[in-house]
Design a protein around this motif. Structure first.
Motif, PDB file in Angstrom:
ATOM      1  N   ALA A  62       0.835  -1.208   0.000  1.00  0.00           N
ATOM      2  CA  ALA A  62       0.000   0.000   0.000  1.00  0.00           C
ATOM      3  C   ALA A  62       0.865   1.252   0.000  1.00  0.00           C
ATOM      4  O   ALA A  62       0.582   2.229   0.678  1.00  0.00           O
ATOM      5  CB  ALA A  62      -0.952  -0.023   1.196  1.00  0.00           C
ATOM      6  N   GLY A 119       3.239   3.991  -2.726  1.00  0.00           N
ATOM      7  CA  GLY A 119       2.931   4.780  -3.918  1.00  0.00           C
ATOM      8  C   GLY A 119       2.696   3.909  -5.144  1.00  0.00           C
ATOM      9  O   GLY A 119       1.798   4.183  -5.954  1.00  0.00           O
ATOM     10  N   ALA A 120       3.490   2.854  -5.295  1.00  0.00           N
ATOM     11  CA  ALA A 120       3.373   2.003  -6.482  1.00  0.00           C
ATOM     12  C   ALA A 120       2.000   1.356  -6.550  1.00  0.00           C
ATOM     13  O   ALA A 120       1.373   1.270  -7.616  1.00  0.00           O
ATOM     14  CB  ALA A 120       4.451   0.926  -6.446  1.00  0.00           C
ATOM     15  N   ASN A 131      -2.059  -5.232   2.857  1.00  0.00           N
ATOM     16  CA  ASN A 131      -0.782  -4.644   3.270  1.00  0.00           C
ATOM     17  C   ASN A 131      -0.395  -5.103   4.670  1.00  0.00           C
ATOM     18  O   ASN A 131      -1.250  -5.377   5.499  1.00  0.00           O
ATOM     19  CB  ASN A 131      -0.873  -3.112   3.232  1.00  0.00           C
ATOM     20  N   ARG A 132       0.921  -5.217   4.870  1.00  0.00           N
ATOM     21  CA  ARG A 132       1.459  -5.591   6.178  1.00  0.00           C
ATOM     22  C   ARG A 132       0.907  -4.641   7.250  1.00  0.00           C
ATOM     23  O   ARG A 132       0.439  -5.064   8.286  1.00  0.00           O
ATOM     24  CB  ARG A 132       2.989  -5.489   6.091  1.00  0.00           C
ATOM     25  N   THR A 133       0.938  -3.334   6.962  1.00  0.00           N
ATOM     26  CA  THR A 133       0.358  -2.340   7.870  1.00  0.00           C
ATOM     27  C   THR A 133      -1.051  -2.034   7.351  1.00  0.00           C
ATOM     28  O   THR A 133      -1.218  -1.284   6.389  1.00  0.00           O
ATOM     29  CB  THR A 133       1.217  -1.052   7.878  1.00  0.00           C
ATOM     30  N   LYS A 172      -2.615   1.507   6.353  1.00  0.00           N
ATOM     31  CA  LYS A 172      -2.242   2.183   5.090  1.00  0.00           C
ATOM     32  C   LYS A 172      -3.167   1.752   3.958  1.00  0.00           C
ATOM     33  O   LYS A 172      -3.550   2.563   3.105  1.00  0.00           O
ATOM     34  CB  LYS A 172      -0.793   1.854   4.715  1.00  0.00           C
TER      35      LYS A 172
HETATM   36  P1  ATR Z   1       6.660   2.342  -3.192  1.00  0.00           P
HETATM   37  O1  ATR Z   1       6.668   3.790  -3.549  1.00  0.00           O
HETATM   38  O2  ATR Z   1       7.606   1.486  -3.986  1.00  0.00           O
HETATM   39  O3  ATR Z   1       5.286   1.772  -3.183  1.00  0.00           O
HETATM   40  P2  ATR Z   1       6.689   2.647  -0.325  1.00  0.00           P
HETATM   41  O4  ATR Z   1       5.723   3.766  -0.431  1.00  0.00           O
HETATM   42  O5  ATR Z   1       7.888   2.778   0.577  1.00  0.00           O
HETATM   43  O6  ATR Z   1       7.298   2.247  -1.725  1.00  0.00           O
HETATM   44  O7  ATR Z   1       5.873   1.331   0.099  1.00  0.00           O
HETATM   45  C1  ATR Z   1       6.464   0.101   0.281  1.00  0.00           C
HETATM   46  C2  ATR Z   1       5.398  -0.969   0.451  1.00  0.00           C
HETATM   47  O8  ATR Z   1       6.018  -2.249   0.498  1.00  0.00           O
HETATM   48  C3  ATR Z   1       4.586  -0.844   1.722  1.00  0.00           C
HETATM   49  O9  ATR Z   1       3.277  -1.274   1.469  1.00  0.00           O
HETATM   50  C4  ATR Z   1       5.317  -1.825   2.675  1.00  0.00           C
HETATM   51  O10 ATR Z   1       4.509  -2.347   3.706  1.00  0.00           O
HETATM   52  P3  ATR Z   1       4.254  -1.483   5.056  1.00  0.00           P
HETATM   53  O11 ATR Z   1       3.285  -0.405   4.675  1.00  0.00           O
HETATM   54  O12 ATR Z   1       3.673  -2.448   6.009  1.00  0.00           O
HETATM   55  O13 ATR Z   1       5.601  -0.957   5.455  1.00  0.00           O
HETATM   56  C5  ATR Z   1       5.638  -2.922   1.698  1.00  0.00           C
HETATM   57  N1  ATR Z   1       6.735  -3.816   2.093  1.00  0.00           N
HETATM   58  C6  ATR Z   1       8.071  -3.582   2.022  1.00  0.00           C
HETATM   59  N2  ATR Z   1       8.767  -4.667   2.403  1.00  0.00           N
HETATM   60  C7  ATR Z   1       7.862  -5.627   2.726  1.00  0.00           C
HETATM   61  C8  ATR Z   1       7.942  -6.987   3.175  1.00  0.00           C
HETATM   62  N3  ATR Z   1       9.116  -7.589   3.375  1.00  0.00           N
HETATM   63  N4  ATR Z   1       6.783  -7.664   3.366  1.00  0.00           N
HETATM   64  C9  ATR Z   1       5.589  -7.083   3.166  1.00  0.00           C
HETATM   65  N5  ATR Z   1       5.439  -5.803   2.744  1.00  0.00           N
HETATM   66  C10 ATR Z   1       6.557  -5.081   2.523  1.00  0.00           C
END
Ligand code: ATR
Length: 271
Positions: free
Chosen positions: A127, A129-130, A150-152, A155
Motif C-alpha cells: 500500500a 505509492g506504487a 498490506n502488512r500495515t 495504510k
Molecule cells: P513504493 O513507492 O515502492 O510503493 P513505499 O511507499 O515505501 O514504496 O511502500 C512500500 C510498500 O512495500 C509498503 O506497502 C510496505 O509495507 P508497510 O506499509 O507495512 O511498510 C511494503 N513492504 C516492504 N517490504 C515488505 C515486506 N518484506 N513484506 C511485506 N510488505 C513489505
C-alpha cells in the motif's frame, strides 16, 4: 534539440535515459534525454533550472513523485487519483502539467502478457505509492474487485477511503478467501530479496504472479509462486517500458514499440 530528463535521488541506476534514447531513435525524434540528480530538498529548483535552460518535459522517480504532484499547475485525473506525478511537461499555454503513467503502464503490460482484466479479481499486495497508482487504472480496465492487502493494514484502509466498494482493504493475514487469477506484488520486498508473507493457499487459482520489481533474476515472489505451481510469472520490466512509452507519447505524439527495447534491456540485465 528538445531536452527531456528524469529526476530522482539516487538516479545513477535509472534505465530511463537508455529507454527514451532508444524510443527517440526508433521514432526518429530529434531529442535528448538525460538523468538529473536533484538534491533531496531541491526538486522544485532543479526542475525550474531545467525548464529555464530549455527543458520540455521530464520523468520523476523516487523520492520526488509527490513533490512533482505539488508543483504541477494542471493535473490529469490519473495523477490526481494516484496522488503522484511521474511525467511533467509544459503545455502551449506555458502551464506545468503533471500526469501519471505508472498505472496505465502496468495495465498495458498485463494486456501484453495476455491477461483479460474485465471481471477479474485482483489481489494487490502493498500500500505504498506504487500500489496506489495502480488501483484506478486497474478498475478503469474493468477489474471486478481489487483486494488491497498490506502488512500495515491502516495504510491499505487509508487508500481504500478514496475509492468505491470495488476496493477492499485488509492485512496480509486476513485476505478474503476467494480465487485470485492475478496477484500483483507492489511491495518493495523484492528489493531486499524477500517477499510478502502471505499463505500459499491464495495462490491456488492464480494464473499470473506479477512483481512490479525487476532484476537480472526472477524475484523471490516470482520464484515462490513458481514453486507453488502458478503457471505464469512476470517482473516489472514491461511495466517500466510501458510507462516510459506512455510518457513519450504524451511528449512527442508518437507511440514507440517497446519490444525491441525490452530485448536490449534484458540483454543488459543478463550482463
Ligand atoms: P513504493 O513507492 O515502492 O510503493 P513505499 O511507499 O515505501 O514504496 O511502500 C512500500 C510498500 O512495500 C509498503 O506497502 C510496505 O509495507 P508497510 O506499509 O507495512 O511498510 C511494503 N513492504 C516492504 N517490504 C515488505 C515486506 N518484506 N513484506 C511485506 N510488505 C513489505
Amino acid at each position: 534539440m528538445d531536452r527531456y530528463a528524469v529526476f530522482g535521488n539516487p538516479i545513477g541506476q535509472s534505465k530511463s535515459p537508455f529507454i527514451h534514447s532508444q524510443f527517440a531513435l526508433q521514432c526518429k525524434q530529434l531529442m535528448q534525454y538525460e538523468a538529473i540528480l536533484a538534491p533531496a530538498d531541491g526538486f522544485a529548483d532543479s526542475w525550474r533550472d531545467f525548464v529555464a535552460s530549455g527543458g520540455k518535459g521530464g520523468n520523476v522517480t523516487v523520492p520526488f513523485k509527490e513533490q512533482a504532484y505539488q508543483l504541477a499547475e494542471v493535473l490529469s485525473a490519473r495523477a490526481r487519483q494516484a496522488g503522484a506525478v511521474n511525467t511533467l511537461y509544459v503545455n502551449t499555454a506555458g502551464q506545468l502539467c503533471g500526469d501519471n503513467t505508472d498505472g496505465i503502464g502496468l495495465v498495458a503490460d498485463l494486456k501484453r502478457l495476455g491477461v483479460s482484466l474485465a471481471g477479474c479479481t485482483v489481489l494487490l499486495l502493498g500500500a505504498g505509492g506504487a500500489s496506489r497508482g495502480a488501483i484506478g487504472p486497474l478498475l478503469d480496465a474493468g477489474v471486478r474487485q481489487v483486494v488491497l492487502a498490506n502488512r500495515t493494514v491502516s495504510k491499505a484502509q487509508t487508500i481504500a477511503a478514496s475509492f468505491d466498494s470495488r476496493l477492499v482493504a485488509c492485512g496480509l493475514t486476513d485476505i478474503p478467501e476467494q480465487a485470485y487469477p492475478l496477484i500483483i506484488n507492489a511491495t518493495s520486498s523484492g528489493l531486499t530479496g524477500s517477499r510478502p508473507e502471505i499463505a500459499a493457499t491464495y495462490l491456488k487459482q492464480c494464473q499470473l504472479a506479477y512483481d512490479m520489481v525487476y532484476g537480472a533474476q526472477p524475484t523471490t515472489f516470482m520464484q515462490w509462486a513458481k514453486q507453488q505451481g502458478v503457471p505464469q510469472q512476470a517482473d516489472g520490466l514491461g511495466m517500466l517500458l510501458a510507462q516510459a512509452a506512455a510518457a513519450f507519447t504524451i511528449w512527442r505524439g508518437v507511440t514507440p514499440d517497446i519490444e525491441p527495447v525490452m530485448a536490449l534491456l534484458k540483454k543488459q540485465l543478463a550482463g
